[in-house]
Design a protein around this motif. Structure first.
Motif, mmCIF file in Angstrom:
data_model
loop_
_atom_site.group_PDB
_atom_site.id
_atom_site.type_symbol
_atom_site.label_atom_id
_atom_site.label_comp_id
_atom_site.label_asym_id
_atom_site.label_seq_id
_atom_site.Cartn_x
_atom_site.Cartn_y
_atom_site.Cartn_z
ATOM 1 N N ARG A 27 0.849 -1.200 0.000
ATOM 2 C CA ARG A 27 0.000 0.000 0.000
ATOM 3 C C ARG A 27 0.880 1.244 0.000
ATOM 4 N N GLY A 28 0.454 2.230 -0.771
ATOM 5 C CA GLY A 28 1.201 3.469 -0.872
ATOM 6 C C GLY A 28 2.144 3.482 -2.060
ATOM 7 N N GLN A 29 2.232 2.356 -2.756
ATOM 8 C CA GLN A 29 3.079 2.253 -3.941
ATOM 9 C C GLN A 29 2.212 2.022 -5.170
ATOM 10 N N GLU A 30 2.683 2.498 -6.292
ATOM 11 C CA GLU A 30 2.068 2.127 -7.564
ATOM 12 C C GLU A 30 2.207 0.602 -7.666
ATOM 13 N N THR A 31 1.127 -0.079 -8.021
ATOM 14 C CA THR A 31 1.130 -1.540 -8.003
ATOM 15 C C THR A 31 0.487 -2.109 -9.255
ATOM 16 N N ALA A 32 1.102 -3.159 -9.787
ATOM 17 C CA ALA A 32 0.543 -3.903 -10.920
ATOM 18 C C ALA A 32 0.222 -5.315 -10.437
ATOM 19 N N LEU A 33 -0.975 -5.768 -10.762
ATOM 20 C CA LEU A 33 -1.406 -7.118 -10.414
ATOM 21 C C LEU A 33 -1.417 -7.959 -11.680
ATOM 22 N N ASP A 34 -0.561 -8.979 -11.708
ATOM 23 C CA ASP A 34 -0.486 -9.867 -12.864
ATOM 24 C C ASP A 34 -1.546 -10.949 -12.704
ATOM 25 N N ALA A 35 -2.556 -10.887 -13.549
ATOM 26 C CA ALA A 35 -3.687 -11.816 -13.463
ATOM 27 C C ALA A 35 -3.623 -12.903 -14.535
ATOM 28 N N SER A 36 -2.443 -13.140 -15.090
ATOM 29 C CA SER A 36 -2.311 -14.098 -16.192
ATOM 30 C C SER A 36 -2.596 -15.535 -15.783
ATOM 31 N N ALA A 37 -2.345 -15.891 -14.521
ATOM 32 C CA ALA A 37 -2.516 -17.280 -14.083
ATOM 33 C C ALA A 37 -3.898 -17.563 -13.508
ATOM 34 N N VAL A 38 -4.711 -16.538 -13.339
ATOM 35 C CA VAL A 38 -6.000 -16.712 -12.654
ATOM 36 C C VAL A 38 -6.953 -17.567 -13.480
ATOM 37 N N LEU A 49 -10.159 -7.196 -4.020
ATOM 38 C CA LEU A 49 -9.611 -6.452 -5.154
ATOM 39 C C LEU A 49 -10.355 -5.138 -5.386
ATOM 40 N N LEU A 50 -11.673 -5.154 -5.256
ATOM 41 C CA LEU A 50 -12.447 -3.921 -5.419
ATOM 42 C C LEU A 50 -12.098 -2.922 -4.316
ATOM 43 N N SER A 51 -11.917 -3.411 -3.111
ATOM 44 C CA SER A 51 -11.509 -2.547 -2.009
ATOM 45 C C SER A 51 -10.131 -1.954 -2.278
ATOM 46 N N ALA A 52 -9.233 -2.782 -2.808
ATOM 47 C CA ALA A 52 -7.879 -2.294 -3.130
ATOM 48 C C ALA A 52 -7.937 -1.199 -4.192
ATOM 49 N N LEU A 53 -8.786 -1.379 -5.201
ATOM 50 C CA LEU A 53 -8.933 -0.340 -6.229
ATOM 51 C C LEU A 53 -9.336 0.986 -5.599
ATOM 52 N N GLN A 54 -10.322 0.942 -4.707
ATOM 53 C CA GLN A 54 -10.789 2.161 -4.048
ATOM 54 C C GLN A 54 -9.707 2.759 -3.150
ATOM 55 N N THR A 55 -8.994 1.907 -2.445
ATOM 56 C CA THR A 55 -7.936 2.367 -1.536
ATOM 57 C C THR A 55 -6.814 3.039 -2.300
ATOM 58 N N TRP A 56 -6.378 2.405 -3.392
ATOM 59 C CA TRP A 56 -5.284 2.988 -4.184
ATOM 60 C C TRP A 56 -5.726 4.328 -4.786
ATOM 61 N N ARG A 57 -6.960 4.380 -5.265
ATOM 62 C CA ARG A 57 -7.470 5.647 -5.810
ATOM 63 C C ARG A 57 -7.467 6.734 -4.738
ATOM 64 N N ALA A 58 -7.943 6.390 -3.542
ATOM 65 C CA ALA A 58 -7.993 7.355 -2.443
ATOM 66 C C ALA A 58 -6.589 7.811 -2.045
ATOM 67 N N ASP A 59 -5.624 6.910 -2.180
ATOM 68 C CA ASP A 59 -4.226 7.229 -1.849
ATOM 69 C C ASP A 59 -3.518 7.970 -2.981
ATOM 70 N N GLY A 60 -4.204 8.112 -4.136
ATOM 71 C CA GLY A 60 -3.586 8.789 -5.271
ATOM 72 C C GLY A 60 -2.528 7.951 -5.973
ATOM 73 N N SER A 82 -17.549 -4.013 -12.800
ATOM 74 C CA SER A 82 -17.409 -3.261 -14.042
ATOM 75 C C SER A 82 -16.121 -3.598 -14.790
ATOM 76 N N ALA A 83 -16.277 -3.948 -16.054
ATOM 77 C CA ALA A 83 -15.104 -4.194 -16.896
ATOM 78 C C ALA A 83 -14.290 -2.922 -17.024
ATOM 79 N N SER A 84 -14.938 -1.768 -16.866
ATOM 80 C CA SER A 84 -14.198 -0.504 -16.955
ATOM 81 C C SER A 84 -13.209 -0.362 -15.803
ATOM 82 N N ASP A 85 -13.472 -1.010 -14.667
ATOM 83 C CA ASP A 85 -12.490 -1.002 -13.576
ATOM 84 C C ASP A 85 -11.210 -1.690 -14.014
ATOM 85 N N LEU A 86 -11.361 -2.781 -14.750
ATOM 86 C CA LEU A 86 -10.179 -3.471 -15.265
ATOM 87 C C LEU A 86 -9.527 -2.630 -16.350
#
Length: 93
Positions: A27-38, A49-60, A82-86
């Motif tokens: 948290r607090g870092q720019e982060t990339a989630l590799d979803a290739s294996a999912v 994951l949705l909570s993380a999206l909101q948290t990262w947005r709130a943290d800028g 929402s696919a737009s979140d992805l």
């Protein structure tokens, strides 16, 4: 510097707590989630994951999904997320 987290093949109930811990560790870092294996996305991990999206947005900070597997994208949408979140946060393929 962008943190890179590889998501596991199965994001089910047992994966939710470790996923949350991994995300909190960067948290607090720019982060990339590799979803290739999912292969399977469960509801609780979707919520994490949705909570993380909101948290990262709130943290800028940027939280992006990269190398999104077809299964991940399909199950993300099947839950009504929402696919737009992805798309807005990263790449769809």
């Amino acid at each position: 510097m962008t943190a890179l987290l590889a998501l596991p093949a199965v994001l089910d109930l047992r994966a939710a707590e470790p996923l949350k811990a991994q995300l909190l560790a960067v948290r607090g870092q720019e982060t990339a989630l590799d979803a290739s294996a999912v292969e399977r996305l469960g509801g609780l991990c979707l919520q994490v994951l949705l909570s993380a999206l909101q948290t990262w947005r709130a943290d800028g900070q940027a939280l992006t999904f990269v190398n999104v597997s077809e299964a991940f994208a399909s199950q993300w949408g099947a839950f009504g997320a929402s696919a737009s979140d992805l798309a807005a946060q990263g790449q769809l393929a």
